[in-house]
Design an enzyme around this catalytic site. Sequence first.
Site, PDB file in Angstrom:
ATOM      1  N   HIS A 259       0.836  -1.206   0.000  1.00  0.00           N
ATOM      2  CA  HIS A 259       0.000   0.000   0.000  1.00  0.00           C
ATOM      3  C   HIS A 259       0.877   1.266   0.000  1.00  0.00           C
ATOM      4  O   HIS A 259       0.722   2.146  -0.840  1.00  0.00           O
ATOM      5  CB  HIS A 259      -0.907  -0.024   1.241  1.00  0.00           C
ATOM      6  CG  HIS A 259      -1.819   1.158   1.376  1.00  0.00           C
ATOM      7  ND1 HIS A 259      -3.137   1.135   0.983  1.00  0.00           N
ATOM      8  CD2 HIS A 259      -1.611   2.407   1.870  1.00  0.00           C
ATOM      9  CE1 HIS A 259      -3.693   2.318   1.221  1.00  0.00           C
ATOM     10  NE2 HIS A 259      -2.793   3.119   1.761  1.00  0.00           N
ATOM     11  N   GLU A 260       1.818   1.302   0.924  1.00  0.00           N
ATOM     12  CA  GLU A 260       2.666   2.495   1.019  1.00  0.00           C
ATOM     13  C   GLU A 260       3.581   2.621  -0.202  1.00  0.00           C
ATOM     14  O   GLU A 260       3.886   3.726  -0.643  1.00  0.00           O
ATOM     15  CB  GLU A 260       3.493   2.488   2.312  1.00  0.00           C
ATOM     16  CG  GLU A 260       2.665   2.454   3.611  1.00  0.00           C
ATOM     17  CD  GLU A 260       1.580   3.520   3.717  1.00  0.00           C
ATOM     18  OE1 GLU A 260       1.741   4.618   3.138  1.00  0.00           O
ATOM     19  OE2 GLU A 260       0.543   3.244   4.355  1.00  0.00           O
ATOM     20  N   HIS A 263       1.718   4.618  -2.720  1.00  0.00           N
ATOM     21  CA  HIS A 263       1.800   6.062  -2.436  1.00  0.00           C
ATOM     22  C   HIS A 263       3.164   6.605  -2.861  1.00  0.00           C
ATOM     23  O   HIS A 263       3.273   7.678  -3.459  1.00  0.00           O
ATOM     24  CB  HIS A 263       1.636   6.313  -0.929  1.00  0.00           C
ATOM     25  CG  HIS A 263       0.207   6.265  -0.447  1.00  0.00           C
ATOM     26  ND1 HIS A 263      -0.786   7.047  -0.968  1.00  0.00           N
ATOM     27  CD2 HIS A 263      -0.383   5.544   0.545  1.00  0.00           C
ATOM     28  CE1 HIS A 263      -1.935   6.807  -0.326  1.00  0.00           C
ATOM     29  NE2 HIS A 263      -1.711   5.890   0.594  1.00  0.00           N
ATOM     30  N   GLU A 289      -4.771   7.835  -2.809  1.00  0.00           N
ATOM     31  CA  GLU A 289      -5.276   6.550  -2.321  1.00  0.00           C
ATOM     32  C   GLU A 289      -5.575   5.609  -3.496  1.00  0.00           C
ATOM     33  O   GLU A 289      -5.474   4.388  -3.347  1.00  0.00           O
ATOM     34  CB  GLU A 289      -6.518   6.794  -1.452  1.00  0.00           C
ATOM     35  CG  GLU A 289      -6.914   5.639  -0.557  1.00  0.00           C
ATOM     36  CD  GLU A 289      -5.916   5.311   0.564  1.00  0.00           C
ATOM     37  OE1 GLU A 289      -4.942   6.067   0.770  1.00  0.00           O
ATOM     38  OE2 GLU A 289      -6.098   4.268   1.222  1.00  0.00           O
TER      39      GLU A 289
HETATM   40 MG    MG Z   1      -3.184   5.337   2.259  1.00  0.00          MG
END
Ligand code: MG
Length: 492
Positions: A259-260, A263, A289
Amino acid sequence: MFPNTKEILRKARTIWALDHASSLMNWDIEVNMPTEGIQERGIAASEIALLRQKLLLDEELSSLMERAEKEELNDYERGLLRVLKREIKIAKSLPPELVQELTRVTQEAKVIWREAREKDDYNKFKPYLERIVELERKAADFLGYEKHPYDALLDLHEEGLTTDDALNIFSLLEPGIKKVLSKLEFYGEHWLEKQKYEIDAMRSLNLELLKILGYPLGSRSRFDVSAHPFTIHMGIRDVRITTRYEGFDFKRSFFSTLHEFGHALYELQVDDALMATPLSKGVSLGIHESQSRFWENIIGRSMEFVKGIQNILREKLSFLRDVPAEEIYRYFNIVKPSLIRTEADEVTYNLHIILRFKIELKMVEGSIRIEEVPEEWDNLMEDLIGIRPRSYKDGVLQDIHWSMGDIGYFPTYTLGNVISAQIRRCMMRDLPVYEDVERLEFGRIKNYLREKVHKWGSVYAPKELIKRSFNEDIDPQAFLEYLEEKYSGSYL
Ligand code: MG
């Protein structure tokens, strides 16, 4: 380049430098700082915020911008003016006393919220929530709005997002997700959720994952540990992520890393030409997101990814040695009703957001009293997800957001999920996405994301970016199609 632009960029660079320093200070708070350093760090941070405000409200900057607006500008120059104007508008609209009061109340509320959650005592937090909603409502009035005060708060978190947009998205998603759920067979616990792991082994797996993805560890990025995983960027060439190690249920650490990474990749692939300008960052929370969710869910939770990475998983985590790919896929994609948003799967997750949106809307309108919020929460939970919290801790007190004054933030999570599915749909027309994923070849996918989204930084406003790059408006149908395709019938 119009000559005034250079002058504007010159002034904006000082603001950028303060942001650079603030980012580094914030990273340090989460990763490195000795606990008692927080007080002085707080003083320093608020002084920097004041200085930033001053630079932003500089009259010379405003008059340079006014003159520039009358010229023929290119997209970058228009983007520069848009981003600065938006910041200046917010800084000008909110009276300093209101900002100070909000800072003071939320700082206290964060501490009280923690205590209240621990003691499962809503009444302790109630007066703070009351005050925060009151102040946010005032802020909305100062910021101005066309139709609904909540518009102003949404826009603060996601440029251009309105209450009507959110209502459109949620009114389609709610029945659509319920329909997907009604056809699903729930699988209770999975034994891997309780399986313990060695932190060294898990760390080694995460590092291998990042290597496969081409994360430029050391040269342009870092990978650390923090209580709550996050991504922060100092600039295009210094982007840092963190993860955490619970010691069991390895998918938590694995997917938070992925997830990171999503980003981080956004910030790392911003066009170099935008370096050290107000445009050199991801444009909004929602678009950001969409990038993290794309890597975490669209790629990471696919069968092709499991097939591609299964041998690495088995090599790093010995308890997976005899576990077939189908079983790992099932563990990655367990769908079940849960009370806690952060533990929710990709099907039920947005129902948790809908619940918060409905309550926020009522709080801002004043159509619900703050003492009625827990009851409303529990009723909505039962209606949307089919279970009822037995405590405030597992209900209304679970999220930190309201204590921080972040009202109008939650919808950006769903917006991200929706956009990630739109990107998937478009990308699949141009690329054999999942063939690449199964071979763990991510070059073309990363390229696609760079060209369509990342390289533009904040040049285009969120809705405009989606329109230009994908020739689509925000379309929640794409997310439902994705869910229906993946979770139809016996998906496991
Ligand atoms: Mg996030």
